[in-house]
Design a protein around this motif. Sequence first.
Motif, mmCIF file in Angstrom:
data_model
loop_
_atom_site.group_PDB
_atom_site.id
_atom_site.type_symbol
_atom_site.label_atom_id
_atom_site.label_comp_id
_atom_site.label_asym_id
_atom_site.label_seq_id
_atom_site.Cartn_x
_atom_site.Cartn_y
_atom_site.Cartn_z
ATOM 1 N N PHE A 151 23.853 26.011 88.977
ATOM 2 C CA PHE A 151 23.191 25.666 90.489
ATOM 3 C C PHE A 151 22.588 23.985 90.180
ATOM 4 O O PHE A 151 23.018 23.100 91.120
ATOM 5 C CB PHE A 151 22.144 26.488 90.697
ATOM 6 C CG PHE A 151 21.205 26.096 91.790
ATOM 7 C CD1 PHE A 151 21.775 26.073 93.265
ATOM 8 C CD2 PHE A 151 19.879 25.269 91.618
ATOM 9 C CE1 PHE A 151 21.040 25.620 94.255
ATOM 10 C CE2 PHE A 151 19.373 24.881 92.513
ATOM 11 C CZ PHE A 151 19.676 25.021 93.897
ATOM 12 N N GLU A 152 21.701 23.578 89.385
ATOM 13 C CA GLU A 152 21.323 22.528 89.159
ATOM 14 C C GLU A 152 22.400 21.312 89.294
ATOM 15 O O GLU A 152 21.843 20.362 89.620
ATOM 16 C CB GLU A 152 20.314 22.558 87.936
ATOM 17 C CG GLU A 152 19.132 23.282 87.991
ATOM 18 C CD GLU A 152 19.221 24.881 87.814
ATOM 19 O OE1 GLU A 152 20.572 25.192 87.363
ATOM 20 O OE2 GLU A 152 18.506 25.591 87.774
ATOM 21 N N SER A 153 23.265 21.517 88.521
ATOM 22 C CA SER A 153 24.484 20.583 88.128
ATOM 23 C C SER A 153 25.189 20.283 89.512
ATOM 24 O O SER A 153 25.255 18.945 89.734
ATOM 25 C CB SER A 153 25.284 20.769 86.903
ATOM 26 O OG SER A 153 24.520 20.423 85.752
ATOM 27 N N ILE A 154 25.691 21.265 90.261
ATOM 28 C CA ILE A 154 25.997 21.372 91.449
ATOM 29 C C ILE A 154 25.121 20.612 92.453
ATOM 30 O O ILE A 154 25.899 19.838 93.468
ATOM 31 C CB ILE A 154 26.577 22.631 91.892
ATOM 32 C CG1 ILE A 154 27.620 23.262 91.032
ATOM 33 C CG2 ILE A 154 27.021 22.686 93.417
ATOM 34 C CD1 ILE A 154 29.028 22.444 90.875
ATOM 35 N N GLU A 155 24.076 20.754 92.602
ATOM 36 C CA GLU A 155 22.897 20.130 93.294
ATOM 37 C C GLU A 155 23.044 18.706 93.141
ATOM 38 O O GLU A 155 22.720 17.943 94.024
ATOM 39 C CB GLU A 155 21.550 20.928 93.287
ATOM 40 C CG GLU A 155 20.664 20.241 94.388
ATOM 41 C CD GLU A 155 20.959 20.626 95.875
ATOM 42 O OE1 GLU A 155 20.545 19.757 96.532
ATOM 43 O OE2 GLU A 155 21.733 21.623 95.819
ATOM 44 N N LEU A 156 23.038 18.347 91.943
ATOM 45 C CA LEU A 156 23.063 16.990 91.451
ATOM 46 C C LEU A 156 24.200 16.472 91.988
ATOM 47 O O LEU A 156 24.219 15.211 92.693
ATOM 48 C CB LEU A 156 23.188 16.831 90.047
ATOM 49 C CG LEU A 156 23.195 15.291 89.411
ATOM 50 C CD1 LEU A 156 22.002 14.398 89.984
ATOM 51 C CD2 LEU A 156 23.293 15.417 88.106
ATOM 52 N N ALA A 157 25.506 16.928 91.918
ATOM 53 C CA ALA A 157 26.909 16.452 92.341
ATOM 54 C C ALA A 157 26.597 16.341 93.943
ATOM 55 O O ALA A 157 26.956 15.153 94.395
ATOM 56 C CB ALA A 157 27.714 17.373 92.025
#
Length: 406
Positions: A151-157
């Motif tokens: 979740f956190e990395s997809i939100e960053l992307a």
Amino acid sequence: MHVPKPDQTGSLVIAEPPTPFVAPRFETEDGEGGSLEKEIILIEASAAAGKSTLASQLSATLKIPVLDLARVPVAAGSLHALLADLETADKSDPMAAFHEGRLPIIVDALDEGRLLSNETGIEQFLGSSAELLQSDRRVTSKPKLVMLGRFESIELARQQFERAAPEVKHVTANVEFYDKEGARQLIHAYARAAARPGSHYLNHPDLAEDFITTFFDAIEAALGLSAGELWDDGRGKVFAGYAPLLAAVGSILAVIDDFDNVARNLRANRGHEAWGVVEAVLYEILCREQDKLRDRLSDQCESAVPNSVYDIEEQLTLLAQYIQSKPLEGAGRVRLSASDMGKYRAMVQTYLPHHPFLRRHEFGDAVLGANAVSRAVYHGGTISRDRLISLSRQWRQSGPTRGRSR
């Protein structure tokens, strides 16, 4: 078919098909049948939910390249450079194929990439990739980038793409936990892969099915759910539909030579042995997380990395400290030189927020939280009253509905 040039290391490769493989369930922002006709597809899934397996399956089936960020460091302009290093037998331009949607790139392990390439490198990679997409707007309804992460990395992307290239459309697809039918299929897939000719599993398929039912009943009982609630309850789906747990059950199923006896033990212990399997899976995840960080740290340290680095006790202590916003000091057992300790602490600061036990600065599940907190306290750690209240509330919110007492 675009492939690396002969003198290149092959950072973009066509993956081998994973075995076994059972397709997971997807849900997009538009629902289960939502459109994927966007230039960027962001695939979000929990830790160990099979993202890399899915990436390999897509690559092998569709014959499109995958970029593994856990192995390939990236920075600004990396995607452009990697595409330029591809070639075809007819000498066609890979950059043109990319912009036309004929050469989509799968980007796997976004979470691990943040550790290997650091936050700055990943943000530069995402930003420059967005700018590359925005530089050619002839085709806008075909997938060009498929990215997988937590979740956190997809939100960053998502934030980087919206900032750098607001015209480029994206869609998020969530990989759901396996449902009742998919869970059984995955168990059988792993059991068939591990079973030897003449095994009890292969010779008695009906007994194997009965055992799987008994196992899920035991998980249901261990979670305190009523009969028939397992696949409708949030906590039930998280555990019963969790790929590593299902893989473990399949591997066990392949070597059991007395289904009736094991099933009786499960029923007699009201799920005790099922919890043992769940606990073993949790510890397997912790060991895997340790291996990932240790491998990266070993490449940077001057001396040998001790076994205590990010081991189970260390991780659980760090998790308890993290959710309380305390300094990430660990259990005080790791012995490294001052220089190497600085590198270790920096990696912990980057890696721990993306731990599979966490979601948005909280434990992703009450059971995971209880496991981490209890182990940390047992080894001398502390937990604040507020955090215990929060964890207790998480248990209540995820538990089955009960009538009020009179």
